[in-house]
Motif scaffolding. Structure first.
Motif, short mmCIF file in Angstrom:
data_model
loop_
_atom_site.label_atom_id
_atom_site.label_comp_id
_atom_site.label_asym_id
_atom_site.label_seq_id
_atom_site.Cartn_x
_atom_site.Cartn_y
_atom_site.Cartn_z
N THR A 81 4.71 -2.55 -6.30
CA THR A 81 3.33 -2.36 -5.86
C THR A 81 2.35 -2.94 -6.88
N SER A 82 2.65 -2.80 -8.15
CA SER A 82 1.79 -3.40 -9.18
C SER A 82 1.77 -4.92 -9.05
N TYR A 85 -0.45 -5.88 -6.08
CA TYR A 85 -1.89 -5.77 -6.37
C TYR A 85 -2.35 -6.86 -7.35
N LEU A 86 -1.52 -7.19 -8.32
CA LEU A 86 -1.89 -8.26 -9.25
C LEU A 86 -1.92 -9.62 -8.55
N GLY A 89 -4.82 -9.67 -6.13
CA GLY A 89 -6.04 -9.37 -6.84
C GLY A 89 -6.39 -10.41 -7.88
N ALA A 199 -2.94 -3.16 0.23
CA ALA A 199 -4.03 -2.76 -0.66
C ALA A 199 -5.24 -2.25 0.12
N LEU A 292 -10.79 -6.71 -2.54
CA LEU A 292 -9.62 -6.76 -3.42
C LEU A 292 -9.90 -6.14 -4.79
N SER A 296 -7.73 -2.95 -5.91
CA SER A 296 -7.00 -3.02 -7.18
C SER A 296 -7.49 -1.94 -8.15
N PHE A 299 -6.17 1.48 -7.02
CA PHE A 299 -4.73 1.64 -7.25
C PHE A 299 -4.41 1.88 -8.72
N PHE A 300 -4.92 1.02 -9.59
CA PHE A 300 -4.59 1.15 -11.01
C PHE A 300 -5.27 2.36 -11.64
N VAL A 315 -10.57 -6.26 -13.70
CA VAL A 315 -10.09 -7.09 -12.59
C VAL A 315 -11.06 -8.24 -12.32
N SER A 319 -10.19 -12.21 -12.90
CA SER A 319 -10.34 -13.11 -11.76
C SER A 319 -11.29 -14.25 -12.08
#
Length: 435
Positions: A81-82, A85-86, A89, A199, A292, A296, A299-300, A315, A319
């Motif tokens: 899952t990480s 998302y990475l 994201g 996500a 996103l 992200s 989630f984190f 994030v 990005s």
């Protein structure tokens, strides 16, 4: 249908409709030609059907996508899952959206210098962070204001495509000559929407919870309705954008889907077309990037306990830095990674809806995911340029391998072996662990 469901459905459409959704359907159209409808049908399965299933699957669990992946193993759940998302994201999804927004909205009026890209991304990500810093208000900002404007611009472009482009449809290229449906299916990976849905699901569920819906049954029903609203919009836009591509085949050669749309907009509307396309691209990529960042960050935050606003800032900054490496660099790295994780995500999503058939056994999940992972890892390494002739000789015997779907039969075999182990041990997962 309640107003809130429509607004959230509009928001979900805008979150899904980003960079890949713009550039890939026109390319599919121009390459598939007379095989277009079969190709777009395959594209829609992975580009629309699977994302809706994924969002609905998230609404059926208590927390987020990690809970689905934990059914394989808690360690797998945290790591996979990480990675998802990475990937969607800060590493690929958000930077790709920003660079596509630059190349299709601002670059036609300026130069392609790194300094102009730097200025654009600075302003772009500043606004992304401002909107994403308050997730509860993001639903209204995107669903009520940005999405209607985005849809209006898209409708104008698509209507022009059906009435102002009168070129004949060409024969399909080599890529789509034999199996357009399967080829379109694999091309749908590139939208990243099925894994993005893992996500976005948490955003949709939280939006309904903020509006007073708490029971799991009503959450699933409301999420499915919102997903169908988004799905109808996505199918309509994909079909229209792809059809524009079929009509541009005789207009010359194009570097990518962005070039196809730019050329079509110029043919249909002249300088106004470039401005219209710029509005579509800018809004589409902005809404997706914002969604996103929020997904992200949430989630984190749950995974680490670190404050949401700080994670959202990290994030956004990551990005921003990667976006300034340029679109070609981002795509060259993202395709192999997506090739690896997409089949695993597909199997995980589908098994969520089929688990009543095997009692939710962890052995079935593990067998199917393990076998899928072997094949998708091979596919990803090949995309990276790693040569493995001995392994390739074995892989070529897999059914559907030539279509890029060699993982299907191994997934079925792995699941079957896991089921046999479950039956032998008589140790199914208790119902309370599935909730």
């Amino acid at each position: 249908m309640k107003k809130d469901t429509v607004i959230i459905g509009f928001m979900l459409f805008a979150l899904f409709f980003g960079a890949g959704n713009l550039i890939y359907p026109p390319t599919l159209g121009i390459e598939s030609g007379t095989s277009y409808w079969a190709a777009i049908a395959g594209f829609v399965i992975t580009g629309v059907g699977l994302p809706i299933l994924a969002v609905t699957a998230i609404s059926s669990v208590k927390n987020d996508a990690r809970e689905l992946a934990d059914r394989v193993h808690p360690l797998f759940g945290a790591v996979f899952t990480s990675v998802v998302y990475l990937a969607i994201g800060p590493f690929f999804g958000i930077p790709r959206a920003a660079t596509v927004a630059f190349e299709m909205s601002l670059e036609p009026f300026t130069s392609a210098s790194p300094f102009i890209l730097f200025l654009f991304t600075t302003i772009f990500f500043l606004f992304v962070y401002i909107v994403s810093i308050n997730p509860s208000k993001m639903v209204d900002r995107i669903g009520q204001f940005l999405t209607p404007l985005l849809l209006l611009a898209i409708v104008i472009l698509c209507i022009g495509g059906f009435f102002l482009l009168d070129s004949s449809v060409q024969q399909p290229g080599e890529k789509y000559a034999q199996s357009p449906l399967f080829t379109g299916f694999v091309e749908g990976y590139l939208t990243m929407d099925a894994i993005a849905a893992l996500a976005f699901g948490i955003i949709v569920v939280q939006a309904f919870k903020d509006r007073g819906i708490s029971s799991r049954k009503h959450l699933v029903q409301s999420t499915l309705k919102a997903g169908l609203i988004a799905g109808v919009g996505l199918i309509s836009v994909y079909a229209s954008m792809g059809w524009i591509g079929t009509k541009m085949a005789s207009a010359g050669s194009f570097a990518n889907g962005g070039d196809i749309l730019s050329g079509a907009a110029d043919v249909m509307f002249g300088s106004f077309g470039a401005m219209l396309l710029g509005i579509i691209v800018g809004l589409a990529c902005f809404t997706t990037s914002t969604g996103l960042v929020v997904a992200s960050g949430q989630f984190f935050h749950k995974l680490t306990g670190y404050p949401y606003k700080r994670i959202a800032a990290m994030v956004t900054i990551a990005s921003y830095l990667i976006a300034n490496q340029g679109l070609n660099t981002i795509i060259s790295v993202s395709v192999p990674v997506l090739t690896f994780i997409y089949p695993i995500a597909i199997v995980l999503i589908l098994m969520t809806f089929l688990e009543r058939l095997f009692g939710g056994s962890a052995n079935v999940y593990r067998g199917a995911i393990l076998m899928t992972g072997f094949v998708s890892l091979y596919d990803g390494l090949i995309e990276f340029g790693v040569s493995m002739p001995a392994v390739t000789a074995m892989m070529e015997h897999l059914p559907f391998f030539s279509f890029g779907l060699g993982w299907i039969v191994p997934a079925l075999i792995g699941g079957l072996v896991g089921y046999l182990i479950k039956s032998t041990r008589h140790h199914p997962i208790p119902d309370k662990e599935l909730l």
